[in-house]
Each structure stands twice: as structure tokens, then as C-alpha cells.
Enzyme design. Sequence first.
Site, PDB file in Angstrom:
ATOM      1  N   CYS A 174       0.803  -1.225   0.000  1.00  0.00           N
ATOM      2  CA  CYS A 174       0.000   0.000   0.000  1.00  0.00           C
ATOM      3  C   CYS A 174       0.834   1.272   0.000  1.00  0.00           C
ATOM      4  O   CYS A 174       0.272   2.374  -0.028  1.00  0.00           O
ATOM      5  CB  CYS A 174      -0.939  -0.003   1.193  1.00  0.00           C
ATOM      6  SG  CYS A 174      -1.971  -1.472   1.263  1.00  0.00           S
ATOM      7  N   HIS A 306      -2.730   7.883   6.342  1.00  0.00           N
ATOM      8  CA  HIS A 306      -2.951   6.573   5.733  1.00  0.00           C
ATOM      9  C   HIS A 306      -4.367   6.112   6.073  1.00  0.00           C
ATOM     10  O   HIS A 306      -5.086   5.619   5.212  1.00  0.00           O
ATOM     11  CB  HIS A 306      -1.904   5.582   6.233  1.00  0.00           C
ATOM     12  CG  HIS A 306      -1.932   4.269   5.531  1.00  0.00           C
ATOM     13  ND1 HIS A 306      -1.767   4.150   4.170  1.00  0.00           N
ATOM     14  CD2 HIS A 306      -2.115   3.000   6.005  1.00  0.00           C
ATOM     15  CE1 HIS A 306      -1.842   2.878   3.820  1.00  0.00           C
ATOM     16  NE2 HIS A 306      -2.058   2.157   4.920  1.00  0.00           N
ATOM     17  N   GLU A 317      -1.319   4.965  13.781  1.00  0.00           N
ATOM     18  CA  GLU A 317      -0.974   6.201  13.085  1.00  0.00           C
ATOM     19  C   GLU A 317      -1.118   7.419  13.986  1.00  0.00           C
ATOM     20  O   GLU A 317      -0.293   8.347  13.940  1.00  0.00           O
ATOM     21  CB  GLU A 317      -1.819   6.363  11.829  1.00  0.00           C
ATOM     22  CG  GLU A 317      -1.366   7.530  10.966  1.00  0.00           C
ATOM     23  CD  GLU A 317      -1.943   7.508   9.567  1.00  0.00           C
ATOM     24  OE1 GLU A 317      -1.472   8.298   8.725  1.00  0.00           O
ATOM     25  OE2 GLU A 317      -2.864   6.710   9.302  1.00  0.00           O
ATOM     26  N   LYS A 338      -9.388   8.126   2.398  1.00  0.00           N
ATOM     27  CA  LYS A 338      -9.845   6.756   2.129  1.00  0.00           C
ATOM     28  C   LYS A 338     -11.295   6.559   2.553  1.00  0.00           C
ATOM     29  O   LYS A 338     -11.961   5.636   2.085  1.00  0.00           O
ATOM     30  CB  LYS A 338      -8.960   5.736   2.852  1.00  0.00           C
ATOM     31  CG  LYS A 338      -7.578   5.516   2.235  1.00  0.00           C
ATOM     32  CD  LYS A 338      -6.846   4.375   2.927  1.00  0.00           C
ATOM     33  CE  LYS A 338      -5.470   4.138   2.316  1.00  0.00           C
ATOM     34  NZ  LYS A 338      -4.504   5.194   2.662  1.00  0.00           N
ATOM     35  N   HIS A 343      -9.722   2.313  -0.089  1.00  0.00           N
ATOM     36  CA  HIS A 343      -8.302   1.959  -0.033  1.00  0.00           C
ATOM     37  C   HIS A 343      -7.923   1.311  -1.357  1.00  0.00           C
ATOM     38  O   HIS A 343      -8.206   0.131  -1.596  1.00  0.00           O
ATOM     39  CB  HIS A 343      -8.050   1.003   1.124  1.00  0.00           C
ATOM     40  CG  HIS A 343      -6.593   0.818   1.443  1.00  0.00           C
ATOM     41  ND1 HIS A 343      -5.587   1.166   0.564  1.00  0.00           N
ATOM     42  CD2 HIS A 343      -5.965   0.324   2.542  1.00  0.00           C
ATOM     43  CE1 HIS A 343      -4.416   0.894   1.096  1.00  0.00           C
ATOM     44  NE2 HIS A 343      -4.609   0.390   2.306  1.00  0.00           N
ATOM     45  N   PHE A 402       1.607  -2.978   4.582  1.00  0.00           N
ATOM     46  CA  PHE A 402       1.905  -4.298   5.139  1.00  0.00           C
ATOM     47  C   PHE A 402       3.398  -4.571   4.974  1.00  0.00           C
ATOM     48  O   PHE A 402       4.024  -4.182   3.984  1.00  0.00           O
ATOM     49  CB  PHE A 402       1.122  -5.377   4.407  1.00  0.00           C
ATOM     50  CG  PHE A 402      -0.282  -5.590   4.920  1.00  0.00           C
ATOM     51  CD1 PHE A 402      -0.749  -4.961   6.052  1.00  0.00           C
ATOM     52  CD2 PHE A 402      -1.139  -6.457   4.252  1.00  0.00           C
ATOM     53  CE1 PHE A 402      -2.035  -5.164   6.523  1.00  0.00           C
ATOM     54  CE2 PHE A 402      -2.429  -6.679   4.707  1.00  0.00           C
ATOM     55  CZ  PHE A 402      -2.879  -6.033   5.847  1.00  0.00           C
TER      56      PHE A 402
END
Length: 419
Positions: A174, A306, A317, A338, A343, A402
Site C-alpha cells: 500500500c 494513511h 498512526e 480513504k 483503499h 503491510f
Amino acid sequence: MPRPRARAARRRMKRVVVTGVGAICALGHTASDTWQALAAGRSGAGPLDVPERETVRIANAAQVRGFDTAAHFDGKAVELLDRFAQFGLVAGREAVRDARVTWDAALRSRTAIVTGSAAGGQASIERVFEDLWRQGRSRVPVLTIPRFMPSAVASHLAMAFGVTGPTFTCSTACASANHAIGQAFWMVRTGQVDMAIAGGSEAPFSLGHLKAWEAMRVVARDTCRPFSLGRDGMILGEGGAMLVLEPADAALARGAPIHAELAGFGMSADAHHITQPHPEGAARAITAALQDAGVAPAAVGYVNAHGTGTTANDAMEAAAIRLAFGPHADRLAVSSTKSMHGHALGAAGALEAVATVLALRHGLLPPTANYVGRDPECDLDVIPNEPRHTQAEVALSNSFAFGGLNAVLAFRRWDGSAA
């Protein structure tokens, strides 16, 4: 304080500006349409529309609806292009038009193309597997590999514009698009190239890919609620976005439109866990981006987070932002777009970079949509539900992937001078 050698090196580097943007996603088929939806706090999520929807437990998604392939590509071209590549090309063409680029042989040889994709042509490869294993066919289409390779977008953009400079693809889950934009930025800033087209694209709505995300149990039951009480996951999205980057002095000399300055880029690895993010790793990337930009934490007014809407990511975050910014975190405006465009995996950072650039240009911060209440673990100003008319001078765009792969872009409002 920077050392004398570091200060001298910074003086030799060029200021880099964004002169073109292009986007296609669930919010619209152009950057302008996408921005209008973001500025209104309008979500692009809706019922999942795939042929196999009865076999998938994912209810909603942020899909690009009403996309007419024939309006953009002739039949022969479509044979070569998976849906993710189509999105990348549409966005790239728009960005180049927006930047008003006039090509010549010298510029083509001095332009870079850097794209990001986490999954590549999922639909194309799954179609081959179905033919082999379900239909019992012994052969696959000759163009299968060119359709599904993640670098297809970079190659097709190079061919579309005749670009012969450095051309490659980043695939870091991502964070792919942010890594792509950051690498392109560094090449322009140091004079390795005179221009770059950078961004990402993704089209993950194939059965196998959906079942894989279903198995992860990180997809929301109804909608994406980043940083909100009661959030329970992400909403998958698709699309593409591209930016045109060039030195500020060159852009001014040719009278190009300038949306914002790309001032810094930072990266890090958590070295912690393949799926569980760690705030210290994310904070290091934020700090690296600020240092690369020569910006003090207190100068930042906005962070495009994010913000996936999962329980683990958003709390991490928020903690990372507090680690990186200290007391200034209480004065930061933070939002996750998002919540509206979904996403989009390897394309997410590119869509969010476009959102951040346009937020600086228009003096309007897009909200975190679908917010229903404060979570003490996400105790930040997350611009809930309504956009905010505020002129930030510096803004960050975060991508935390990830595998603990982190990439952060630092943008500055354009001040009209290349000095």
C-alpha cells in the site's frame, strides 16, 4: 542545525513542483471530479458489483463505475491493457494535459516514469487460471504476461509519450505509489532528469483477490470510518492517479500551471511484523520527510493520513503522529480521504497525493467522512465529516504498508517563486 556540507548540497538541489495531476477513482473519472467529491465530503462507496458477488462476504466497495473503455482505447489497445493499466494510462494522460507539456526529443530522453502497483493485473491472471483449471484449456492468451505485469503502466506511458528516460515500477504493497512519487521526486531534484510522471494504479476486484481480503478480516461491514469510534475496517477501492513533476525554474520559464511544491520524501521499515504496524517505524518516515524538506514539525498544518479505518492502523498512526510532532500534534489537522475513495492499495498514495496537492492549492482540507464519534486512541483533530477552509503552508501524505514499509511525502503551498 544542518552541517555546512549538507546546507551546500541542499543549495545545489532544485525545487520541484507539481505541474500536472490526473485521477480516476470511485469519486470521478478526472482529478477535477475527484476533488469536487472530496471537497464535499462525498463517499464513493456502494454495493460491491462483481459477477461473483453472491460468493463474497464483502458487501461494499469504492469502485470506478460507468467507465467506458471504448472512450479511451481502441480495440487493439484494450487487448494489451488490464483494467489497472487502463486507469494508469487515463490518469497519466490527464496529468500530462494538465501540465501542458510540449514534447521534444531532448525532453523525452530526460523524463522519468515511475509507477506503483501492489497487485498488477489481477483480473487478467485470474482469467488465465480459470481457463486452465475450470475450463480445462491447455493454452493461454499470448499477451497474458504483458497484461498482468505490474510494470505495464510504466511501459505503456513511456510508449504513449515517447519517453526514453528512466522508467520503472515500485511494488511495496500500500506504499507503492508514495515510493514511486518519492523516487521520481529525488531524480528531478538532483537533476538526473528534467521531468517525471509518477503515481500508481490498481484494479483489485477479481474473485481471488476479494476472497484474499475477505480472509484477512479487515474489510468493513458497511463503510470506512477512519479514526472513529466503532470503526471496523477498510473499504477496498480502485483507480489511478499521476503527477507531473519538474524543476520550479523550468516550470516558470515555460509558463506551466503550478499546483504545489513537492519538498521532501521520507522512508522507513518497521522491521516488526508482516501485518501489524508499529508507530516508531511510521514516525521515522514522517521525521525523515520533514528533514528532507528542511521543514520544522511546527510548520505542518495538514496530514493526509494513511487512515485505513482498521482498529490497529488508526491507533498506530495517531501514536506515530504524536511521536513525530510532539505537542504540535494537538494543532494539526488530520484527515483520511480513504473514507471517500476507498483503499486503492498500490494506487492509494497517488490518489492521496493529488488530494493533498489540491487541498494546498484551494485552501480547503477534505474531511474524514463517516465519522460517528471520538475514539480516545485516535485523539487528533480529524476534520470530521465537513471540509475545512484553512490554508495550510505544508502538508504531509502518509502511506504505511503491510510488511512495515513506510513512505511519506511532504508538500508545500506554492509561493510563486523559484528562489
